[in-house]
Design a protein around this motif. Structure first.
Motif, short mmCIF file in Angstrom:
data_model
loop_
_atom_site.label_atom_id
_atom_site.label_comp_id
_atom_site.label_asym_id
_atom_site.label_seq_id
_atom_site.Cartn_x
_atom_site.Cartn_y
_atom_site.Cartn_z
N HIS A 1 0.98 -1.32 -0.06
CA HIS A 1 0.00 -0.10 -0.26
C HIS A 1 0.86 1.38 -0.20
N LEU A 2 0.66 2.11 -1.02
CA LEU A 2 1.62 3.35 -1.13
C LEU A 2 1.62 4.20 0.33
N ASN A 3 0.44 4.59 0.95
CA ASN A 3 0.70 5.11 2.21
C ASN A 3 1.09 4.35 3.31
N PHE B 1 -5.12 1.34 11.74
CA PHE B 1 -6.10 2.11 10.87
C PHE B 1 -6.19 3.55 11.47
N PHE C 1 -3.12 5.11 9.90
CA PHE C 1 -3.53 5.59 8.26
C PHE C 1 -4.07 7.00 8.30
N HIS D 1 -2.75 9.79 6.40
CA HIS D 1 -3.45 10.51 5.41
C HIS D 1 -3.59 12.17 5.42
N THR E 1 -2.84 1.86 -4.27
CA THR E 1 -3.41 2.80 -3.32
C THR E 1 -4.76 3.42 -3.75
N THR E 2 -5.37 3.85 -2.59
CA THR E 2 -6.72 4.41 -2.62
C THR E 2 -6.99 5.66 -3.25
N LYS F 1 -8.17 9.38 -3.86
CA LYS F 1 -8.81 10.37 -2.70
C LYS F 1 -9.02 11.57 -3.36
N GLY G 1 -8.85 -1.78 3.55
CA GLY G 1 -9.33 -0.81 4.56
C GLY G 1 -9.74 -1.70 5.68
N HIS H 1 -8.56 -8.20 0.28
CA HIS H 1 -8.15 -8.41 1.58
C HIS H 1 -9.16 -9.25 1.91
N GLU I 1 -8.89 -11.26 7.17
CA GLU I 1 -8.27 -10.32 8.27
C GLU I 1 -8.57 -10.42 9.62
N ASP J 1 3.13 -5.71 2.63
CA ASP J 1 1.98 -4.77 3.12
C ASP J 1 2.06 -3.50 3.32
N ASP J 2 2.85 -3.07 4.46
CA ASP J 2 2.94 -1.65 4.68
C ASP J 2 4.52 -1.70 5.20
C1 6MZ Z 1 -6.59 -3.71 5.14
C2 6MZ Z 1 -5.21 -2.03 4.62
C3 6MZ Z 1 -3.91 -2.47 5.37
O1 6MZ Z 1 -4.45 3.46 -0.16
O2 6MZ Z 1 -3.66 5.52 1.18
N1 6MZ Z 1 -4.51 -0.85 4.21
N2 6MZ Z 1 -6.28 -2.59 4.48
N3 6MZ Z 1 -5.47 -4.29 5.84
C4 6MZ Z 1 -4.20 -3.75 6.08
N4 6MZ Z 1 -3.41 -4.39 6.88
C5 6MZ Z 1 -2.52 -4.09 7.70
N5 6MZ Z 1 -2.89 -1.71 5.25
C6 6MZ Z 1 -3.26 -0.87 4.47
O3 6MZ Z 1 -2.67 3.11 1.82
C7 6MZ Z 1 -3.17 3.10 3.04
C8 6MZ Z 1 -4.41 2.42 3.10
O4 6MZ Z 1 -4.51 1.01 2.50
C9 6MZ Z 1 -5.22 0.10 3.30
C10 6MZ Z 1 -6.21 1.08 4.21
O5 6MZ Z 1 -7.29 1.49 3.48
C11 6MZ Z 1 -5.11 2.43 4.26
O6 6MZ Z 1 -5.79 3.40 4.71
P1 6MZ Z 1 -3.12 4.04 0.65
O7 6MZ Z 1 -2.19 4.34 -0.15
#
Ligand code: 6MZ
Length: 364
Positions: A15-17, A58, A61, A65, A97-98, A100, A199, A226, A229, A304-305
């Motif tokens: 995920h980008l962010n 979350f 996040f 954001h 990425t989501t 926005k 999300g 996803h 989870e 993932d992140d």
């Molecule tokens: C579910 C996740 C996540 O999209 O703003 N995100 N969703 N499970 C996870 N596991 C821990 N990790 C990240 O990147 C951030 C967004 O990715 C999703 C969430 O919606 C988070 O806000 P972007 O680039």
């Protein structure tokens, strides 16, 4: 760690962010703190905190954001994230990425994605192949490259394939999800290849996203979800019945779900560090990766992140090797197999297989 770094790798769940460098997040927070828009010390504490429950992730996040709302910052983080993956020899990256919408910044979902793409294109430390082959013939397999250097262009520079997935956030409505899918379709020629559903898994309902996901699939976009989870037996079953091209996590599967997964052969994106940190699995020894791997089911290791969980793809391979007793050859094969699950055509797959084959020769 050096060996895991030098091995070519494929990242399919990032995920980008969630992949922003801590140093960048702190710099952005300090700038907003200086303007009096946030309390820097509080945000610093949240960013540097190490162990987080899924719920806290979350919340983080939401903080991230706030720090990445304008186009320029979105472009910057996209550039840095691609550079970071390339620097550890990721040769193919599917970044998600989501999109926005933020009226106060004059940002639409489209302009957000354009800012991400601009960041990816502006990477200069490595050559980026972003446009699908049919759109850009300059990306075609360069025989000079294969003959000389395993991960390079003909001029000796390193190269990374990047593709973009647009995420639907579980907080979104059916209409918002549909808007994201339509945007992905319009931006296909720019490197967007699919849709992700992500999300907070405790929020929202499967039936809300289903129409958009169905439409995405009908239109030929790849879909990854996803899935599992949190414990939610009915939703897991519905998701597996949808037959997505891949799923992420699969932590709370029950016997019937494993049976269905095995019969459908849907590849699973495994995020070891993320699952451990968020307590989605009780311990690394109990991680379902082992059973899937031993049963020779399709799995791919992912970060993932990497920012939020302070990891890297090299580290994920290292953790898998040390936790499950995999030798170098097995880890290399695991990495190479990921090529089969990418959301790209056979031309890209062939080039990646070539990269792995030539790296394997160097390892002998
Ligand atoms: C579910 C996740 C996540 O999209 O703003 N995100 N969703 N499970 C996870 N596991 C821990 N990790 C990240 O990147 C951030 C967004 O990715 C999703 C969430 O919606 C988070 O806000 P972007 O680039």
């Amino acid at each position: 760690m050096e060996w895991w770094m030098s091995m070519p790798k494929v990242e399919l769940h990032a995920h980008l962010n969630g992949s922003i460098r801590d140093s960048t997040l702190l710099e952005l927070a300090r700038a907003l703190g200086d303007k009096g828009l946030i309390d820097f010390s509080q945000v610093e504490h949240v960013i540097l905190k190490n162990d987080r429950s899924l719920t806290e992730v979350f919340k983080l996040f939401d903080v991230i954001h706030i720090l990445t709302t304008d186009h320029m910052t979105v472009t910057r983080i996209a550039k840095e994230v691609v550079e970071d993956f390339a620097s550890e020899n990721v040769v193919y990256l599917e970044l998600r990425t989501t999109p926005k919408k933020n009226d106060s910044q004059g940002m639409s979902k489209r302009s957000y994605v354009e800012a991400v793409l601009e960041g990816i294109r502006s990477v200069s430390s490595v050559d980026v192949a972003l446009i699908p082959y049919t759109e850009d013939h300059r990306n075609l397999l360069d025989p000079l490259c294969s003959a000389t250097n395993d991960k390079c262009n003909g001029d000796g520079r390193k190269k990374i394939f990047v593709r973009l997935l647009l995420s639907i956030d579980r907080r979104e409505t059916t209409e918002a999800a549909m808007e994201t899918v339509k945007l992905a379709l319009e931006m296909r020629h720019l490197g967007v290849v699919g849709i992700d559903l992500s999300g907070n898994p405790k929020v929202g309902e499967w039936k809300t996203y289903l129409p958009a996901l169905k439409f995405a699939r009908e239109q030929g976009l790849f879909v990854t979800l996803h899935c599992g989870e949190v414990p939610n037996s009915k939703e897991i079953q519905d998701m597996l019945d949808f037959l997505p091209q891949r799923i992420g996590h699969a932590c709370f599967f029950e016997e019937e779900h494993w049976r269905k997964l095995k019969s459908t052969n849907i590849p699973v994106e495994i995020c070891l560090t993320s699952n451990i940190r968020t307590l989605s699995v009780p311990s690394i020894d109990a991680h379902h990766f082992v059973d899937l791997y031993n049963a020779k089911l399709p799995v791919v290791l992912c970060t993932d992140d990497s920012g939020v969980f302070s990891t890297s793809l090299s580290n994920e391979y290292k953790v898998a090797a040390s936790s499950f007793g995999l030798g170098r050859k097995q880890t290399f094969e695991l990495s190479k197999n990921a090529v089969e699950f990418i959301f790209s055509d056979n031309v890209v797959k062939d080039e990646l297989r070539e990269i792995f084959n030539s790296a394997a020769k160097n390892l002998e």
